[in-house]
Design a protein around this motif. Sequence first.
Motif, PDB file in Angstrom:
ATOM      1  N   SER A   1       0.837  -1.189   0.000  1.00 16.74           N
ATOM      2  CA  SER A   1       0.000   0.000   0.000  1.00 16.74           C
ATOM      3  C   SER A   1       0.874   1.241   0.000  1.00 16.74           C
ATOM      4  O   SER A   1       1.900   1.302   0.693  1.00 16.74           O
ATOM      5  CB  SER A   1      -0.916   0.023   1.226  1.00 16.74           C
ATOM      6  OG  SER A   1      -1.817  -1.063   1.192  1.00 16.74           O
ATOM      7  N   LEU A   2       0.462   2.228  -0.770  1.00 16.34           N
ATOM      8  CA  LEU A   2       1.187   3.480  -0.851  1.00 16.34           C
ATOM      9  C   LEU A   2       0.541   4.502   0.081  1.00 16.34           C
ATOM     10  O   LEU A   2      -0.676   4.607   0.146  1.00 16.34           O
ATOM     11  CB  LEU A   2       1.198   3.981  -2.297  1.00 16.34           C
ATOM     12  CG  LEU A   2       1.874   3.029  -3.287  1.00 16.34           C
ATOM     13  CD1 LEU A   2       1.709   3.535  -4.709  1.00 16.34           C
ATOM     14  CD2 LEU A   2       3.339   2.852  -2.962  1.00 16.34           C
ATOM     15  N   SER A   3       1.365   5.240   0.786  1.00 14.67           N
ATOM     16  CA  SER A   3       0.892   6.131   1.849  1.00 14.67           C
ATOM     17  C   SER A   3       0.557   7.522   1.312  1.00 14.67           C
ATOM     18  O   SER A   3       1.427   8.242   0.809  1.00 14.67           O
ATOM     19  CB  SER A   3       1.961   6.252   2.942  1.00 14.67           C
ATOM     20  OG  SER A   3       1.629   7.259   3.858  1.00 14.67           O
ATOM     21  N   ARG A   4      -0.709   7.904   1.447  1.00 15.54           N
ATOM     22  CA  ARG A   4      -1.117   9.254   1.081  1.00 15.54           C
ATOM     23  C   ARG A   4      -0.453  10.293   1.987  1.00 15.54           C
ATOM     24  O   ARG A   4      -0.098  11.390   1.550  1.00 15.54           O
ATOM     25  CB  ARG A   4      -2.641   9.380   1.172  1.00 15.54           C
ATOM     26  CG  ARG A   4      -3.403   8.501   0.201  1.00 15.54           C
ATOM     27  CD  ARG A   4      -4.910   8.576   0.478  1.00 15.54           C
ATOM     28  NE  ARG A   4      -5.445   9.895   0.207  1.00 15.54           N
ATOM     29  CZ  ARG A   4      -5.961  10.261  -0.962  1.00 15.54           C
ATOM     30  NH1 ARG A   4      -5.999   9.406  -1.964  1.00 15.54           N
ATOM     31  NH2 ARG A   4      -6.449  11.474  -1.130  1.00 15.54           N
ATOM     32  N   GLU A   5      -0.291   9.926   3.257  1.00 15.80           N
ATOM     33  CA  GLU A   5       0.289  10.867   4.208  1.00 15.80           C
ATOM     34  C   GLU A   5       1.741  11.190   3.837  1.00 15.80           C
ATOM     35  O   GLU A   5       2.164  12.362   3.876  1.00 15.80           O
ATOM     36  CB  GLU A   5       0.236  10.287   5.623  1.00 15.80           C
ATOM     37  CG  GLU A   5      -1.164  10.186   6.214  1.00 15.80           C
ATOM     38  CD  GLU A   5      -1.983   9.052   5.587  1.00 15.80           C
ATOM     39  OE1 GLU A   5      -1.365   8.131   5.002  1.00 15.80           O
ATOM     40  OE2 GLU A   5      -3.230   9.097   5.681  1.00 15.80           O
TER      41      GLU A   5
END
Length: 637
Positions: A415-419
């Motif tokens: 998963s890639l982190s939006r934050e």
Amino acid sequence: MNSARIGITTTVPIEIVYAAGRVPVDLNNVFITHEDRRHFAVEAEKIGLPRTVCGWNKGILVAALVQGLASVIEVVQGDCSFSDATGLILRERGIEVIPFAYPLDRDPDVLQAELARLAGRLDTTLAAAEEVRRRFTPIRDMLRQLDELTWREGLVSGFENHLYLVSGSDMNGEPPAFEADLRDFLHKAAGRVPPSEGVRLGYVGVPTMIDDLYEKTEALGGRIVFNEVQRQFAMCRPAADLLAQYREYTYPYSVFGRVADIRHALTERRLAGLIHYVQTFCFHHLEDQIFRRELPVPVLTLEADTPGPLSPRDETRLENFIGMLAARQTECVATPHAVEQGPYVSRATSPAAGTSPDRRREAISAPASLRVGIDLGSRWVKLIWLLGDEIVGREMFDTIAFYHSFAHRAGGCLSLSRERLADRFRTQFARPLPADGLRLYTTGYGRHLARFDQAEIIPELEAHLQGARYQLGLEDFTLLDIGGQDTKVIAVLDGRMENFVMNDRCAAGSGRYLENMARLLGIAVHELGLYSADPEPLNATCATFGESEVVGKIVEGVPLERICAGINFSVFQRVLPDLRALPSRVLVVTGGVAHNRAIRKFLGQGTDFAEIVVPPDPQYNGALGAVYAGGRTSAQK
């Protein structure tokens, strides 16, 4: 060994087998449904079959051995060119091999003699076989009903159609039980609610080894309503007698008989396109070009060697194929334009054909939100940041470094982190994040492998197409994108994808190949692209062997400049056939290779394109196109 059961390597006159009191066992079905089917190829190679033999041959051989059969009917003409060799190994293992040959010219006298010879070999008569054929008529009629429920009413899925029709080759060894199961299935199917229409597709070629092809096709919005060879196996069309039934069976004879059958299905079943499955190392590969020339619909060719899931690259191709056909079924979208002011003033190498000089270029209407286009490539990840309509930044990361910086494992998935991405924007551009946060649009090779929460996923070819439209204002062109591990050629007509070719089988025509060669020569990639004069001939068709060939050229004393020119020319030669297949007036070149001056020169000199156009930021074309395509989808909603 079981003497009552007799293996068959493909469809044969099973009426003769049943008339002789024997039970046919289709070894293809035994193989492909076996829980250890993925290991059959390994076992076959241990026995002696070469690596370069078709996977179906390997599976048939091992299936015959694990079934403990005493006899096998082997089709030695009208099926596989390697059948004789497989038969030799079966004989060596003590299995009786009974040959059967379909005459290539469909000569009725020759076929009648072959039917009689098989009947005699099995101690029965053609009269007895004819009686069995009449008893099987209700079963074949039900198979025809099942096929009609597939394409007329949509009550039977493409996979269910495949499963029952392909089982008609031996009727699962128990015709009464098969008939009862078929009748029960038809009753249940008749009570179903038809699904949404979807893109109507035909499947041609031998049954696939791709486990989830039908499932993936439906998930992407396609519906397979024609299974060509499986339908032939089922022989569900009425016939006057046994001879007529096996003369009308198209698969063993000339490919042009199959073309006529497919043409009829295209019209009858309203097919938008065809999926042509070919087996690795199979001579049926040669038929692909015939299908493409003779059939009036787009053809997507898929290939596999051993049983397994659809590969990520083939899923990309399937996704774009279905998307292209779906777009043809919808109204044309509004013509996009490129930004007139700011960082995206066109820097094309020549004026774009098809655009008026005084055509006003307008920006995409968008609120002042932060939109991020992310092209997750195999070698590089490209980001483009737009605040409203202003492009505030472009960034490129090594793919592995990007995942280390912005990804984490969650639930077994990447998963890639939006934050982390939001933090990157604040620190890199010294701007506050807009109140509505980030709008993310992902595309590229890794878009299904690594995901941002709430990101819109854009098909890879659609993103590249829309990026070129947005940057250049073109509606009719051919797009060439040479990526890190593949080459994409897209024909665009009236702003929509008309056709495409993707070459991902060999790295020798990719950007990675150029990087590796530059590293081998001890120069920068941009320096490699400066040389085009007097290219040294390079003949290796494989990237690995190509490196060895270049080392040999260095040892021979060939000047560096000529080696570099030869490397560039070899890449041009590899993309040339695909470009010739999708001609137009304008060629748009994107990707990092668009910066390679030598390859651009070869494209200009060696093709019939009137203009070679490079958009302002060719490496960010996919990322920008993802934003545009996503914004356009939102506007349509």
